[in-house]
Design a protein around this motif. Sequence first.
Motif, PDB file in Angstrom:
ATOM      1  N   TRP A 100       0.711  -1.165  -0.196  1.00 54.24           N
ATOM      2  CA  TRP A 100       0.097  -0.042   0.078  1.00 54.24           C
ATOM      3  C   TRP A 100       0.908   1.355   0.104  1.00 54.24           C
ATOM      4  N   THR A 101       0.228   2.259  -0.471  1.00 50.70           N
ATOM      5  CA  THR A 101       0.906   3.669  -0.487  1.00 50.70           C
ATOM      6  C   THR A 101      -0.143   4.572  -0.054  1.00 50.70           C
ATOM      7  N   LEU A 102       0.205   5.417   0.842  1.00 52.24           N
ATOM      8  CA  LEU A 102      -0.854   6.477   1.093  1.00 52.24           C
ATOM      9  C   LEU A 102      -0.312   7.691   0.216  1.00 52.24           C
ATOM     10  N   LEU A 103      -1.606   8.047  -0.322  1.00 53.61           N
ATOM     11  CA  LEU A 103      -1.330   9.229  -1.405  1.00 53.61           C
ATOM     12  C   LEU A 103      -1.245  10.605  -0.856  1.00 53.61           C
ATOM     13  N   SER A 104      -0.682  10.665   0.445  1.00 53.83           N
ATOM     14  CA  SER A 104      -0.403  11.979   1.013  1.00 53.83           C
ATOM     15  C   SER A 104       0.969  12.446   0.595  1.00 53.83           C
ATOM     16  N   GLU A 105       1.564  13.399   1.038  1.00 54.49           N
ATOM     17  CA  GLU A 105       2.641  14.125   0.315  1.00 54.49           C
ATOM     18  C   GLU A 105       3.721  13.462   0.556  1.00 54.49           C
ATOM     19  N   ASN A 106       4.026  12.756   1.843  1.00 52.97           N
ATOM     20  CA  ASN A 106       5.135  12.227   2.351  1.00 52.97           C
ATOM     21  C   ASN A 106       5.051  10.663   1.461  1.00 52.97           C
ATOM     22  N   LYS A 107       3.950  10.131   0.807  1.00 48.35           N
ATOM     23  CA  LYS A 107       3.892   8.822   0.367  1.00 48.35           C
ATOM     24  C   LYS A 107       4.447   7.701   1.088  1.00 48.35           C
ATOM     25  N   LEU A 108       3.677   7.958   2.396  1.00 50.77           N
ATOM     26  CA  LEU A 108       4.053   6.537   3.281  1.00 50.77           C
ATOM     27  C   LEU A 108       3.639   5.320   2.669  1.00 50.77           C
ATOM     28  N   CYS A 109       4.292   4.296   2.832  1.00 49.93           N
ATOM     29  CA  CYS A 109       3.965   3.077   2.180  1.00 49.93           C
ATOM     30  C   CYS A 109       4.440   1.959   2.896  1.00 49.93           C
ATOM     31  N   GLY A 110       3.741   0.682   2.725  1.00 50.16           N
ATOM     32  CA  GLY A 110       4.005  -0.313   3.722  1.00 50.16           C
ATOM     33  C   GLY A 110       3.309  -1.631   2.941  1.00 50.16           C
ATOM     34  N   LYS A 111       3.527  -2.890   3.712  1.00 50.14           N
ATOM     35  CA  LYS A 111       3.055  -4.169   3.310  1.00 50.14           C
ATOM     36  C   LYS A 111       2.223  -4.729   4.267  1.00 50.14           C
ATOM     37  N   LEU A 112       1.335  -5.610   3.691  1.00 43.63           N
ATOM     38  CA  LEU A 112       0.463  -6.607   4.505  1.00 43.63           C
ATOM     39  C   LEU A 112       0.832  -7.726   3.840  1.00 43.63           C
ATOM     40  N   ASN A 113       0.821  -8.846   4.874  1.00 49.66           N
ATOM     41  CA  ASN A 113       0.844 -10.316   4.369  1.00 49.66           C
ATOM     42  C   ASN A 113      -0.593 -11.009   4.506  1.00 49.66           C
ATOM     43  N   ILE A 114      -1.056 -11.398   3.766  1.00 48.33           N
ATOM     44  CA  ILE A 114      -2.257 -12.242   3.924  1.00 48.33           C
ATOM     45  C   ILE A 114      -2.044 -13.671   3.716  1.00 48.33           C
ATOM     46  N   THR A 115      -2.216 -14.391   4.704  1.00 49.57           N
ATOM     47  CA  THR A 115      -2.348 -15.995   4.612  1.00 49.57           C
ATOM     48  C   THR A 115      -3.393 -16.535   4.321  1.00 49.57           C
ATOM     49  N   ALA A 116      -3.432 -17.726   3.930  1.00 50.29           N
ATOM     50  CA  ALA A 116      -4.611 -18.609   3.570  1.00 50.29           C
ATOM     51  C   ALA A 116      -5.146 -18.862   4.987  1.00 50.29           C
ATOM     52  N   ASN A 117      -6.666 -18.965   4.970  1.00 50.47           N
ATOM     53  CA  ASN A 117      -7.445 -19.337   6.124  1.00 50.47           C
ATOM     54  C   ASN A 117      -7.151 -20.905   6.139  1.00 50.47           C
ATOM     55  N   GLN A 118      -6.480 -21.314   7.264  1.00 52.94           N
ATOM     56  CA  GLN A 118      -6.055 -22.882   7.385  1.00 52.94           C
ATOM     57  C   GLN A 118      -7.004 -23.868   7.370  1.00 52.94           C
ATOM     58  N   LYS A 119      -8.341 -23.666   6.873  1.00 55.21           N
ATOM     59  CA  LYS A 119      -9.169 -24.704   7.021  1.00 55.21           C
ATOM     60  C   LYS A 119      -9.539 -25.072   5.448  1.00 55.21           C
ATOM     61  N   ALA A 120      -9.549 -26.182   5.255  1.00 56.67           N
ATOM     62  CA  ALA A 120      -9.485 -26.690   3.754  1.00 56.67           C
ATOM     63  C   ALA A 120     -11.192 -26.501   3.395  1.00 56.67           C
ATOM     64  N   LYS A 121     -11.444 -26.239   2.493  1.00 52.88           N
ATOM     65  CA  LYS A 121     -12.734 -26.506   1.879  1.00 52.88           C
ATOM     66  C   LYS A 121     -13.432 -26.903   0.640  1.00 52.88           C
ATOM     67  N   VAL A 122     -12.058 -26.821  -0.263  1.00 53.06           N
ATOM     68  CA  VAL A 122     -12.394 -27.549  -1.264  1.00 53.06           C
ATOM     69  C   VAL A 122     -10.997 -28.244  -1.745  1.00 53.06           C
ATOM     70  N   LEU A 123     -11.083 -29.393  -2.249  1.00 52.67           N
ATOM     71  CA  LEU A 123      -9.878 -30.138  -2.637  1.00 52.67           C
ATOM     72  C   LEU A 123      -9.897 -30.117  -4.047  1.00 52.67           C
ATOM     73  N   GLU A 124      -9.270 -29.230  -4.633  1.00 51.94           N
ATOM     74  CA  GLU A 124      -9.691 -29.199  -6.365  1.00 51.94           C
ATOM     75  C   GLU A 124      -8.480 -30.283  -6.735  1.00 51.94           C
ATOM     76  N   THR A 125      -9.172 -31.278  -7.211  1.00 47.20           N
ATOM     77  CA  THR A 125      -8.168 -32.340  -7.710  1.00 47.20           C
ATOM     78  C   THR A 125      -8.002 -32.708  -9.059  1.00 47.20           C
ATOM     79  N   TYR A 126      -7.000 -32.729  -9.492  1.00 43.89           N
ATOM     80  CA  TYR A 126      -6.973 -33.163 -11.187  1.00 43.89           C
ATOM     81  C   TYR A 126      -5.986 -34.566 -11.080  1.00 43.89           C
ATOM     82  N   LEU A 127      -6.844 -35.542 -11.959  1.00 40.74           N
ATOM     83  CA  LEU A 127      -6.309 -36.856 -12.118  1.00 40.74           C
ATOM     84  C   LEU A 127      -5.976 -37.046 -13.659  1.00 40.74           C
TER      85      LEU A 127
END
Lengths: 505, 400
Positions: B94-121
């Motif tokens: 992210w970058t804040l569109l202010s004059e000093n252009k503050l910026c940073g990062k977030l890390n989003i991880t997956a929700n560790q509960k399986a809901k779909v097992l997409e399978t290819y065989l």
Amino acid sequence: MTGINKNILRSILVLSYIAIIAFVLFGIGSLLSYLNTGADRSKMLHTEIKKVDQYLPKTAWEPLNNEGRPMDNQTLNAIQNDYLDAWYVKHVAYKTNTLVGIDDYYTENARKNIISIISKNKSENISIVSTTLQHHITLEFFSEDGQLAVISDKDVIEYKRIYNDELLVLETTEQTNYKIILLLEDGFWRIRHIIKEKSKNFNSKFKPAQKNIGLLKGINYYPKASPWNMFGDKFNTNTILQDFDIIKKAGLTSIRIFVPYEDFGKANVNSKKLKKLKKVLDLAQIKKLKVVITLFDFYGDYSVLNWTLNQHHATTIVSNLKNHPALLAWDIKNEPNLDFESRGTLLITAWLNYMIDVIKTTDTIHPVTIGWSNAESATILSDKLDFITFHYFEDLNALEATYLNLKLEIPNKPIAITEFGISSYKGFWNPLGSTELDQSNYHKKAQRIFKQNTLGFMAWTLYDFTTIPKKVVGVLPWRKRAQEHFGFIKQNGNIKPAFKHISKE
Amino acid sequence: MHLKLTYILISGLITLLASTTSKNNETIQLLTKQIQFEAGDTIELNFLTTSTKTPSLYISSSYGSTLVKANLESGILKYSIPQLISNKKGLVNWTLLSENKLCGKLNITANQKAKVLETYLGPPSIEAGGTDYAMLVVIPSDLYDNPLADSTLVTIKHQFLENQGNNTVFIKNGIAYKNIYSGKKSGRILASSECLAFNSKEYTINVMPAIPSNFKINYNRNHKFADGNQITTFSTSIIKDKHGNIVSDGTYVEFFITNTSNVILKTFGTTLHGIAKAKMIHPDHEDQWHVNAFIEGMAESNTITLKFLPIISHFNVLFSQNNRIITVGPLKSFMNQMVPDGLEVELSVYENNIKTQTLYKSSFEGFATFKLDTNKFPSKNYTFKIKTAGIEKTRTNVKL
């Protein structure tokens, strides 16, 4: 007597009969062959492939070392094409907030994410003009049935301009790592998942070129018969060699030439033109002249989605010529600051900034500059260039001050003037213009200033020209006439008084 | 010119200002310290500000970028990240569109509960024998369609006849995969996967028999006589691959029959339960057949030999009506029964030892009759050769 006459008459009749028949047959024959030309069977089904390059970011694959099934070149190519197309359609989608092509390159679940961002952007009037310039791809996994692939794409250089209510609110260049899962569906490698893993702002550091520019002592060069169209049909090596001889004998050491972007085939560089350009360098080498090559001549678009094409053009030319002994330096673009008003200063600066990177990473040996049209613009991007050049067509009395001011601002880089001169046209369209003598005095004075300040120079230009293309100065006759008379040598080959001061006071 | 100059100077100044840290009195400070989130979390970025300006926040996620509007509450700028960003795994910068252009990062991880097992065989069918395999690829994903974190354990289970196996693999690059090998026997392998106590549905791999091995052939016929009427049936033994699996139904078997005059006759059949059958009509003369069968490019059979005995050892030829009607017969078969209708009788006519014509007739109720027309055969002496079922009789100097 009558017998002979009759025979003559007879033979004339017979011959003319044969001639008429032959003519008629020939006519019918050519009509038939003409009618046959329309029915070229190979073209009946329009099966020829018309591929237009619209997106050519620099793409490099890591050596194949993937898990699963061994990869073949054809599939790898298909994956690369579809993957890059997926980026392209995404750029177009975010720019226009429409969904054209998204269905083809993203699976049903993946495209939901793009659709939701686009609908938000559309409702808030946000649009994002972006492109990716470099991809470094590793194939991580290829499934046994050839239907699923995982790739990671490292150090993707993404340039973005974010607009809100038509106003540019942010310009950013990011360097990002992605991991992508692709599925083969309906013959397309579609993106199933794309995950951003790392990202930072992209900043290329300036690395000085291995060679120094030295003190420029040169001239801008076009053959007199083909100004602004040096590599066209009138290309003649003898003429060029003779001209180089004149230049060398006049005491100059370098020339500046121009590579027109469209004429050279845009993204797909025309190999014939490239050969001619190489030939010019060979000729310069014969006469021991060095060459400054100005790229992107007559290019004025700069639109973000074309950057990859520009990059491809520049990389092709630079990598082909970077080892040529006659090459002196690269001039990225001639007078780009003239487009600031129509295309936007920030956009062009960003474009130039990136093109400097492209050329400097392709050729680390030769110095790079931009041919600004005035000294005021010359500070732009000065920290990324190896030497600074600008053009000077104003009052000579102010030249020294202008140069010294610029030197104060950019103390640590060589500065040179790569275009200067005065037109010796005085006539109907400009009764108050300068004479050839004035021109001679001008050059004399200029040479004095250059010498006193050890300032590099390249004059405009060797010859007076007879035809000035419309795209150079427009259609106004007083401009055309003036532009025709900047040379040191007249159209008829006679030298002007200024020639004496072509390289010295 | 001056206007342009000032414009350039001003724009240069602005870039200069923007690149250095802010010199004005507006200070903005990030309050939210958390940078690790799980998909589905409500994410709000808060900034402490001294000004009343409400700059937007630029955010860029895996799928795209957008702007978020600010909410200024008592000196705190609040930005709530929309779900379309906060639900997706990956880095968000992210970058804040202010004059000093503050910026940073977030890390989003997956929700560790399986809901779909997409399978290819794939591939869906493989060959028995233990060398061929199918690959099961699973993309376990959470409620928000994010692939689960790498190194998450996935169990891939498969069953074949009495064998049942569990393999534990770890997610790598968003996927988990396992090669499932065939056994010696053909049949079906059932496969499924499990991740974080969530099970996939069942998938099937067909194990097809491997290529056939050599086999034997046999024949069956009504009688051993060359009557040109009965049919001999050839059949193969049960064709199996080298592991003893009966080849797939419909395997094409071609039979090559070579007779005494080295003419090759061909017939074919396709297997049903491993056995292919093919038929061929008996010859109409004494003959000997050598038969072998092929499954092209894969397997062949032994060669068998069949003998066909002649049905006729003798027949009568009767000339009548100035020798212009020739009656051949009665043609009697092996039990003295009249031969079945349709036995071919050939009459060759010779004039001065030169063959001038050949006439053919099929037998009918044991007889074949030739009528020699006066126009075609003017009165002369002829030699006739009559041939049927491989037996030839000659009558010389017959006067017509």
